[in-house]
Design an enzyme around this catalytic site. Structure first.
Site, PDB file in Angstrom:
ATOM      1  N   HIS A 187      -9.548   0.592   4.753  1.00  0.00           N
ATOM      2  CA  HIS A 187      -8.235   0.768   5.388  1.00  0.00           C
ATOM      3  C   HIS A 187      -8.406   1.658   6.619  1.00  0.00           C
ATOM      4  O   HIS A 187      -9.225   2.570   6.628  1.00  0.00           O
ATOM      5  CB  HIS A 187      -7.242   1.392   4.402  1.00  0.00           C
ATOM      6  CG  HIS A 187      -5.852   1.420   4.944  1.00  0.00           C
ATOM      7  ND1 HIS A 187      -5.406   2.425   5.778  1.00  0.00           N
ATOM      8  CD2 HIS A 187      -4.825   0.546   4.818  1.00  0.00           C
ATOM      9  CE1 HIS A 187      -4.148   2.161   6.123  1.00  0.00           C
ATOM     10  NE2 HIS A 187      -3.777   1.028   5.557  1.00  0.00           N
ATOM     11  N   ASN A 215       0.865  -1.183   0.000  1.00  0.00           N
ATOM     12  CA  ASN A 215       0.000   0.000   0.000  1.00  0.00           C
ATOM     13  C   ASN A 215       0.900   1.232   0.000  1.00  0.00           C
ATOM     14  O   ASN A 215       1.520   1.543   1.008  1.00  0.00           O
ATOM     15  CB  ASN A 215      -0.892  -0.032   1.258  1.00  0.00           C
ATOM     16  CG  ASN A 215      -1.717   1.234   1.399  1.00  0.00           C
ATOM     17  OD1 ASN A 215      -1.857   2.012   0.454  1.00  0.00           O
ATOM     18  ND2 ASN A 215      -2.277   1.437   2.593  1.00  0.00           N
ATOM     19  N   TRP A 216       0.945   1.894  -1.141  1.00  0.00           N
ATOM     20  CA  TRP A 216       1.850   3.055  -1.271  1.00  0.00           C
ATOM     21  C   TRP A 216       1.262   4.304  -0.625  1.00  0.00           C
ATOM     22  O   TRP A 216       1.925   5.339  -0.559  1.00  0.00           O
ATOM     23  CB  TRP A 216       2.165   3.321  -2.744  1.00  0.00           C
ATOM     24  CG  TRP A 216       2.962   2.228  -3.412  1.00  0.00           C
ATOM     25  CD1 TRP A 216       3.405   1.055  -2.848  1.00  0.00           C
ATOM     26  CD2 TRP A 216       3.418   2.194  -4.771  1.00  0.00           C
ATOM     27  NE1 TRP A 216       4.099   0.310  -3.772  1.00  0.00           N
ATOM     28  CE2 TRP A 216       4.128   0.984  -4.962  1.00  0.00           C
ATOM     29  CE3 TRP A 216       3.296   3.075  -5.848  1.00  0.00           C
ATOM     30  CZ2 TRP A 216       4.712   0.630  -6.183  1.00  0.00           C
ATOM     31  CZ3 TRP A 216       3.870   2.729  -7.075  1.00  0.00           C
ATOM     32  CH2 TRP A 216       4.574   1.521  -7.229  1.00  0.00           C
ATOM     33  N   LYS A 217       0.012   4.239  -0.217  1.00  0.00           N
ATOM     34  CA  LYS A 217      -0.687   5.392   0.392  1.00  0.00           C
ATOM     35  C   LYS A 217      -0.523   6.626  -0.513  1.00  0.00           C
ATOM     36  O   LYS A 217      -0.462   6.489  -1.724  1.00  0.00           O
ATOM     37  CB  LYS A 217      -0.171   5.653   1.811  1.00  0.00           C
ATOM     38  CG  LYS A 217      -0.121   4.376   2.654  1.00  0.00           C
ATOM     39  CD  LYS A 217       0.009   4.655   4.112  1.00  0.00           C
ATOM     40  CE  LYS A 217       0.307   3.374   4.857  1.00  0.00           C
ATOM     41  NZ  LYS A 217       0.008   3.440   6.255  1.00  0.00           N
ATOM     42  N   GLU A 256      -6.872   4.096   7.744  1.00  0.00           N
ATOM     43  CA  GLU A 256      -6.783   5.554   7.540  1.00  0.00           C
ATOM     44  C   GLU A 256      -8.077   6.095   6.943  1.00  0.00           C
ATOM     45  O   GLU A 256      -8.453   7.238   7.195  1.00  0.00           O
ATOM     46  CB  GLU A 256      -5.556   5.875   6.671  1.00  0.00           C
ATOM     47  CG  GLU A 256      -4.279   5.705   7.490  1.00  0.00           C
ATOM     48  CD  GLU A 256      -3.089   5.147   6.729  1.00  0.00           C
ATOM     49  OE1 GLU A 256      -3.058   5.243   5.493  1.00  0.00           O
ATOM     50  OE2 GLU A 256      -2.182   4.598   7.391  1.00  0.00           O
ATOM     51  N   GLY A 289       2.817  -1.310   4.247  1.00  0.00           N
ATOM     52  CA  GLY A 289       2.762   0.119   3.930  1.00  0.00           C
ATOM     53  C   GLY A 289       4.160   0.651   3.660  1.00  0.00           C
ATOM     54  O   GLY A 289       4.706   0.507   2.569  1.00  0.00           O
ATOM     55  N   GLY A 290       4.771   1.241   4.675  1.00  0.00           N
ATOM     56  CA  GLY A 290       6.064   1.928   4.531  1.00  0.00           C
ATOM     57  C   GLY A 290       7.117   1.112   3.796  1.00  0.00           C
ATOM     58  O   GLY A 290       7.797   1.634   2.893  1.00  0.00           O
ATOM     59  N   SER A 320       3.436  -2.299  10.251  1.00  0.00           N
ATOM     60  CA  SER A 320       4.898  -2.243  10.388  1.00  0.00           C
ATOM     61  C   SER A 320       5.568  -3.571  10.036  1.00  0.00           C
ATOM     62  O   SER A 320       6.539  -3.969  10.691  1.00  0.00           O
ATOM     63  CB  SER A 320       5.279  -1.763  11.801  1.00  0.00           C
ATOM     64  OG  SER A 320       4.759  -0.464  12.040  1.00  0.00           O
ATOM     65  N   GLY A 335       2.198   2.040  10.605  1.00  0.00           N
ATOM     66  CA  GLY A 335       3.061   3.209  10.436  1.00  0.00           C
ATOM     67  C   GLY A 335       3.726   3.662  11.724  1.00  0.00           C
ATOM     68  O   GLY A 335       4.292   4.760  11.783  1.00  0.00           O
ATOM     69  N   GLU A 370      -5.274  -5.524  10.496  1.00  0.00           N
ATOM     70  CA  GLU A 370      -4.292  -4.460  10.693  1.00  0.00           C
ATOM     71  C   GLU A 370      -4.595  -3.724  11.992  1.00  0.00           C
ATOM     72  O   GLU A 370      -5.433  -2.805  12.012  1.00  0.00           O
ATOM     73  CB  GLU A 370      -4.353  -3.476   9.529  1.00  0.00           C
ATOM     74  CG  GLU A 370      -4.064  -4.089   8.183  1.00  0.00           C
ATOM     75  CD  GLU A 370      -3.498  -3.061   7.214  1.00  0.00           C
ATOM     76  OE1 GLU A 370      -2.337  -3.205   6.832  1.00  0.00           O
ATOM     77  OE2 GLU A 370      -4.211  -2.106   6.896  1.00  0.00           O
TER      78      GLU A 370
HETATM   79  C1  PEP Z   1      -0.798  -0.166   5.780  1.00  0.00           C
HETATM   80  O1  PEP Z   1      -0.784   0.940   5.261  1.00  0.00           O
HETATM   81  O2  PEP Z   1      -1.722  -0.933   5.537  1.00  0.00           O
HETATM   82  C2  PEP Z   1       0.302  -0.562   6.677  1.00  0.00           C
HETATM   83  C3  PEP Z   1       0.265  -1.731   7.234  1.00  0.00           C
HETATM   84  O3  PEP Z   1       1.306   0.370   6.869  1.00  0.00           O
HETATM   85  P1  PEP Z   1       2.737   0.100   7.587  1.00  0.00           P
HETATM   86  O4  PEP Z   1       3.289  -1.169   6.991  1.00  0.00           O
HETATM   87  O5  PEP Z   1       3.562   1.303   7.228  1.00  0.00           O
HETATM   88  O6  PEP Z   1       2.481  -0.039   9.042  1.00  0.00           O
END
Ligand code: PEP
Length: 252
Positions: free
Chosen positions: A96, A9-11, A98, A235-236, A214, A174, A168
């Site tokens: 998601h 997920n590049w957000k 967010e 994500g990151g 994470s 994040g 999640e």
């Molecule tokens: C996400 O955006 O779904 C996510 C899990 O982010 P991160 O890996 O950065 O925690």
């Protein structure tokens, strides 16, 4: 039996050139994994088409980070399932954290999106998970039950089989805090049993449940080594080709 699944997920990151560069590096590093791991990236809407093009000779799919539930019409700013299909999307994230907690999406809206995505031929990744305060108040199972039941409301087993669930925990997204493999496994096991109650054992055995929060190259293997963790939503670490490729390697 369940094929591992790694989704990035590049957000709201990258730009027109860096999105293509990242996609090309991922495409060239995933040849070996092509038969054994389902892979997808979810770039921002505006880069979906060029990223899909950059990935077209690879087996990495493209997913949207969101979708709207109407097919077309006066819905300024929204994107329909058929538009996403049209430009080569296979997956879409729904609910998601967010979008739930920053944008304010409700379970009812998320259910409409999941339902419309399936009707439009997309494969939704339904994200569920508790806030830190909810975990501390021992409400994790209750929150996850609400997200799964409401997210899949009205869907037959056949339709629900198109869905991937992503557990999640919001406190791990994040933040650099990762659920321990055992904490994640416990919730995944709980979700699988919940799906068996809502549908049947077959669906519960077949549906893939990803962990997100994470996930990194150094914890990916331990997380995916758990019996009910079928892959990762990243994500990151999905913004760094080497890290994302290392996570895919850990899934093989
Ligand atoms: C996400 O955006 O779904 C996510 C899990 O982010 P991160 O890996 O950065 O925690």
């Amino acid at each position: 039996m369940r094929k591992p699944f790694v989704a990035g997920n590049w957000k709201m990151n990258t730009n027109s050139s860096s999105s293509i560069e990242l996609a090309e590096r991922i495409a060239s590093g995933t040849m070996e994994a092509s038969g054994s791991v389902t892979m997808t990236v979810c770039p921002p809407f505006v880069y979906l088409q060029s990223v899909a093009q950059a990935l077209s000779t690879s087996s990495v799919g493209v997913g949207a980070q969101d979708v709207y539930y109407e097919a077309k019409g006066a819905f300024t700013g929204e994107i329909s399932p058929s538009m996403l299909k049209d430009i080569g999307c296979t997956y879409c994230l729904c609910g998601h954290s967010e979008r739930r907690h920053v944008i304010g999406e409700t379970d009812e809206l998320i259910n409409k999106k999941v339902t419309a995505a399936i009707a439009g031929g997309l494969l939704p990744i339904l994200c569920v998970g508790e806030l830190l305060a909810e975990r501390e108040a021992s409400q994790t199972n209750g929150v996850v039950t609400r997200h799964v039941k409401n997210g899949l409301a009205g869907l037959s087993a056949e339709k629900a089989s198109a869905v991937t669930i992503a557990y999640e925990p919001v406190w791990a997204i994040g933040t650099g805090l990762t659920a321990t493999p055992q904490q994640a496994q416990d919730v995944h096991d709980f979700i699988r049993k919940l799906l068996a109650q809502m549908y049947d054992d077959k669906l519960a055995e077949e549906i893939r449940i990803l962990y997100g929060g994470s996930a990194k190259p150094n914890n990916a293997a331990d997380l995916m080594g758990q019996p009910d963790i079928d892959g990762l939503l990243v994500g990151g670490a999905s913004l760094k080709a080497d890290d994302f490729l290392a996570i895919i390697q850990a899934a093989m």
